[in-house]
Design an enzyme around this catalytic site. Structure first.
Site, mmCIF file in Angstrom:
data_model
loop_
_atom_site.group_PDB
_atom_site.id
_atom_site.type_symbol
_atom_site.label_atom_id
_atom_site.label_comp_id
_atom_site.label_asym_id
_atom_site.label_seq_id
_atom_site.Cartn_x
_atom_site.Cartn_y
_atom_site.Cartn_z
ATOM 1 C CB SER A 12 -22.804 82.408 -21.516
ATOM 2 O OG SER A 12 -21.719 81.491 -21.525
ATOM 3 C CE1 TYR A 59 -23.170 81.797 -16.167
ATOM 4 C CE2 TYR A 59 -22.453 80.423 -17.990
ATOM 5 C CZ TYR A 59 -22.524 81.654 -17.375
ATOM 6 O OH TYR A 59 -21.968 82.747 -17.988
HETATM 7 N N1 LIG Z 1 -16.207 85.433 -17.584
HETATM 8 C C1 LIG Z 1 -16.692 84.574 -18.441
HETATM 9 O O1 LIG Z 1 -15.996 83.634 -18.873
HETATM 10 C C2 LIG Z 1 -18.091 84.708 -18.945
HETATM 11 C C3 LIG Z 1 -18.464 83.953 -20.058
HETATM 12 C C4 LIG Z 1 -19.757 84.084 -20.550
HETATM 13 C C5 LIG Z 1 -20.656 84.934 -19.932
HETATM 14 N N2 LIG Z 1 -20.258 85.647 -18.822
HETATM 15 C C6 LIG Z 1 -21.249 86.503 -18.194
HETATM 16 O O2 LIG Z 1 -20.753 87.821 -18.104
HETATM 17 C C7 LIG Z 1 -21.313 88.456 -16.961
HETATM 18 C C8 LIG Z 1 -20.196 89.076 -16.129
HETATM 19 O O3 LIG Z 1 -19.358 88.034 -15.658
HETATM 20 P P1 LIG Z 1 -17.876 88.291 -15.133
HETATM 21 O O4 LIG Z 1 -17.033 87.226 -15.704
HETATM 22 O O5 LIG Z 1 -17.504 89.704 -15.311
HETATM 23 O O6 LIG Z 1 -18.054 87.926 -13.584
HETATM 24 P P2 LIG Z 1 -17.926 88.812 -12.250
HETATM 25 O O7 LIG Z 1 -16.660 89.598 -12.271
HETATM 26 O O8 LIG Z 1 -18.167 87.865 -11.134
HETATM 27 O O9 LIG Z 1 -19.126 89.842 -12.390
HETATM 28 C C9 LIG Z 1 -20.436 89.497 -12.038
HETATM 29 C C10 LIG Z 1 -21.208 90.759 -11.758
HETATM 30 O O10 LIG Z 1 -22.539 90.361 -11.376
HETATM 31 C C11 LIG Z 1 -22.887 91.052 -10.214
HETATM 32 N N3 LIG Z 1 -23.858 90.309 -9.415
HETATM 33 C C12 LIG Z 1 -23.802 89.033 -8.970
HETATM 34 N N4 LIG Z 1 -24.881 88.753 -8.214
HETATM 35 C C13 LIG Z 1 -25.635 89.892 -8.197
HETATM 36 C C14 LIG Z 1 -26.852 90.250 -7.572
HETATM 37 N N5 LIG Z 1 -27.553 89.390 -6.806
HETATM 38 N N6 LIG Z 1 -27.328 91.504 -7.761
HETATM 39 C C15 LIG Z 1 -26.650 92.398 -8.535
HETATM 40 N N7 LIG Z 1 -25.497 92.117 -9.150
HETATM 41 C C16 LIG Z 1 -24.987 90.870 -8.972
HETATM 42 C C17 LIG Z 1 -21.567 91.244 -9.449
HETATM 43 O O11 LIG Z 1 -21.685 92.365 -8.601
HETATM 44 P P3 LIG Z 1 -21.752 92.293 -6.987
HETATM 45 O O12 LIG Z 1 -20.945 91.113 -6.546
HETATM 46 O O13 LIG Z 1 -21.203 93.631 -6.602
HETATM 47 O O14 LIG Z 1 -23.200 92.169 -6.657
HETATM 48 C C18 LIG Z 1 -20.626 91.565 -10.595
HETATM 49 O O15 LIG Z 1 -20.679 92.941 -10.905
HETATM 50 C C19 LIG Z 1 -22.120 87.388 -16.224
HETATM 51 O O16 LIG Z 1 -23.476 87.494 -16.589
HETATM 52 C C20 LIG Z 1 -21.530 86.096 -16.759
HETATM 53 O O17 LIG Z 1 -22.438 85.023 -16.681
HETATM 54 C C21 LIG Z 1 -19.006 85.552 -18.335
#
Ligand SMILES: NC(=O)c1ccc[n+]([C@@H]2O[C@H](COP(=O)([O-])OP(=O)(O)OC[C@H]3O[C@@H](n4cnc5c(N)ncnc54)[C@H](OP(=O)(O)O)[C@@H]3O)[C@@H](O)[C@H]2O)c1
Length: 244
Positions: free
Chosen positions: A131, A144
């Site tokens: 990130s 985080y």
């Molecule tokens: N959105 C942003 O602004 C942003 C910025 C920088 C980095 N990121 C990174 O990008 C990635 C995706 O984020 P997103 O924004 O798409 O959020 P999201 O929609 O909440 O997706 C998170 C994913 O992680 C999975 N997850 C959470 N806990 C888990 C567990 N214990 N076991 C297996 N899977 C798990 C969730 O699946 P289930 O709930 O089905 O388990 C979901 O598929 C993350 O690593 C986040 O830190 C996001």
């Protein structure tokens, strides 16, 4: 990388960026499996239940996916939680533990499960997800940021250790993207489609890091001398904590 003709597992692909990236691989003609705990929420893509905090669950998912897809050649470790913490309240520790368990140890556990397969294949790609906050802290989410800085350092070491095996290691460094509720609280978050357009373009360059334009000021703040000023600006969000 060319996004067609691969067999891809996106762990953390049941929603948000992971689900969107899955669609891009599907549209390009790859075979895709998405993993997560909430597989019931996903239609139109093959799923595998997996909880990255549970070692048995990860091995079960690995065995299930490889039995069906022995040619799996792309692994994306997308699972992550983004939790706020008030460090003046020791109760924050529960969020700290969850964050490290999912974002850092979960990433390591999933990579460990698939590395022998990929080395045996002699080719393929592991895409980790850090990130911009891993490079430029957002003080509302201290653990985080620590977890994502950890993913960055781990990815660099993994790339060095897998050199010569044919397995490429790539780090995706997203800025704020309008997923996971961010669309409601952060008007500056990038729309998912535009973000993915840039990601797909950058993936084709075979760069070690996928850093879209919006993430560049965070990725390079220290080098560019803007770190202190940006950190101060980002610290203003602490005013939103109760009692501040
Ligand atoms: N959105 C942003 O602004 C942003 C910025 C920088 C980095 N990121 C990174 O990008 C990635 C995706 O984020 P997103 O924004 O798409 O959020 P999201 O929609 O909440 O997706 C998170 C994913 O992680 C999975 N997850 C959470 N806990 C888990 C567990 N214990 N076991 C297996 N899977 C798990 C969730 O699946 P289930 O709930 O089905 O388990 C979901 O598929 C993350 O690593 C986040 O830190 C996001």
């Amino acid at each position: 990388m060319n996004m067609s003709g691969h067999t891809v597992l996106i762990v953390g692909g049941t929603s948000g960026i992971g689900r969107g990236l899955a669609q891009r691989f599907l549209d390009a003609g790859s075979t895709v499996v998405v993993g997560g705990r909430n597989t019931a929420a996903v239609e139109e893509v093959e799923t595998v239940p997996i909880d990255v905090t549970d070692a048995e669950s990860v091995l079960r998912a690995r065995d299930e996916v490889l039995a069906k897809h022995p040619d799996l050649d792309v692994l994306v470790t997308m699972s992550g939680v983004m939790l706020m913490e008030d460090l003046r309240d020791p109760a924050h520790f529960a969020n700290a533990e969850t964050t490290i368990a999912v974002n850092l140890l979960g990433t390591i556990r999933v990579i460990d499960a698939f590395t022998p397969h990929l080395i045996g294949l002699g080719r393929g790609q592991i895409i980790t997800v850090s990130s911009g906050i891993g490079f430029m802290p957002f003080p509302l989410m201290p653990t985080y940021g620590a977890s994502k800085a950890g993913v960055h350092a781990y990815t660099e070491a993994l790339r060095a250790q897998l050199a010569g095996t044919g397995v490429q290691v790539t780090e995706l460094v997203p800025p704020a993207v309008a997923t996971a509720g961010q669309e409601k609280i952060n008007p500056a978050a990038l729309p998912l489609d535009g973000f993915l357009d840039e990601v797909v373009g950058l993936l084709s360059t075979d760069a070690n890091e996928i850093v879209v334009e919006r993430a560049l000021p965070l990725r390079w703040a220290e080098r560019d001398g803007t770190y202190a000023e940006l950190l101060e600006r980002r610290s203003q969000a602490l005013n939103t904590l109760p009692g501040r």
